[in-house]
Design an enzyme around this catalytic site. Structure first.
Site, PDB file in Angstrom:
ATOM      1  N   ARG A   1      27.447  27.454  -8.544  1.00 38.02           N
ATOM      2  CA  ARG A   1      27.284  28.742  -9.412  1.00 38.02           C
ATOM      3  C   ARG A   1      28.526  29.268  -9.645  1.00 38.02           C
ATOM      4  NH1 ARG A   1      22.357  29.144  -5.597  1.00 38.02           N
ATOM      5  NH2 ARG A   1      24.129  30.221  -4.142  1.00 38.02           N
TER       6      ARG A   1
ATOM      7  N   GLU B   1      28.304  26.425  10.525  1.00 42.32           N
ATOM      8  CA  GLU B   1      27.719  26.967  11.719  1.00 42.32           C
ATOM      9  C   GLU B   1      27.249  25.759  12.509  1.00 42.32           C
ATOM     10  OE1 GLU B   1      23.791  29.844  12.779  1.00 42.32           O
ATOM     11  OE2 GLU B   1      24.320  29.213  10.767  1.00 42.32           O
TER      12      GLU B   1
END
Lengths: 175, 175
Positions: free
Chosen positions: B60, B97
């Site tokens: 994007r 994470e």
């Protein structure tokens, strides 16, 4: 102009696999002059057409697709692989050399009757861009132009777009 | 202007997983007016800076990254996931994470001393954009601005860019 663009495109042998000569547009876009001239040439070809939406195919199609939409002052719509678009989608599957693949577009991203310019970086066998045209028409749009940076004419992909105006900046007759 | 952009961004609950409110820019870019105004706002912020290259992060980040490079009249450089760039690359890994990820950039896509504007659509925890800055500096570039459409301020990603000018069109204080 085509020879100038060709000089700015890098030829990478054996990518993504042995025997394939990859035509690499990153060198074309890294240079500010050839980047600007590429965008201008695509825009010149399309500026007199009535276009409501530009659609770009993930991910290299987003580069000049976005620029064309900006220059033509239209909205810009994304066609992506399954699972990437967050809201409700329409989808279209198509055959590859081995197996099949699917493209998605957001529902309501195109208004019925919208005149659409589809952009991707490369026209090879044309399977992806053809599926993208089908998807745009499924959404109610009218494809008025299919635009590429590179066409590999020896693969005959253009035959899949006989009813469309096809534009590409450069074409290669052989590997 | 921020409220106008926010109205044009779609909120999609539970994407990509339960409990996440996804801020979807596709509605912002599908509308020709908000698309143009977004591009203009990003350009206005940067137009007085001396910038040699714009770098966009896959995928994007290619949309407004390409437009910014076109408007600023600079070259455009791609940062992608491993295996996507065909020629010799530099790479940078970073922690997620769970696990880690890697970004690549073409060798010689940035000249030593080039002033670089980095663009991505979203600043969340900042891990990806920080790794991209490290990669640009490894290539010899100087990051002069880090640009986003959306900043999720409650995730504190901006702390990773204390030495940089950070710009985003809209920010969200909470999920």
């Amino acid at each position: 102009m085509e020879n100038y663009f060709k000089k700015m495109i890098r030829n990478v042998p054996d990518f993504p696999k042995k025997g394939i000569m990859f035509r690499d547009i990153t060198t074309l876009i890294e240079d500010k002059e050839s980047f600007r001239k590429s965008a201008d040439a695509l825009y010149e070809f399309s500026k007199k057409m009535k276009i409501d939406k530009v659609v770009g195919i993930d991910s290299r199609g987003f580069i000049f697709g976005g620029i064309l939409a900006n220059k033509l002052d239209t909205g810009f719509v994304l066609i992506r692989k399954p699972g990437k678009l967050p809201a409700e989608t329409l989808s279209q599957s198509y055959m590859l050399e081995y197996g099949e693949d699917t493209l998605e577009i957001h529902k309501n991203s195109i208004n019925p009757g919208d005149k659409v310019l589809l952009h991707d970086d490369l026209l090879a066998t044309g399977g992806t861009a053809r599926a993208a045209c089908d998807l745009i028409e499924k959404a109610g749009g009218i494809v008025v132009q299919v635009s590429f940076i590179i066409e590999l004419t020896f693969l005959g992909g253009k035959n899949k777009f006989k009813d469309y105006i096809v534009n590409s900046l450069v074409s290669y007759d052989s590997e």
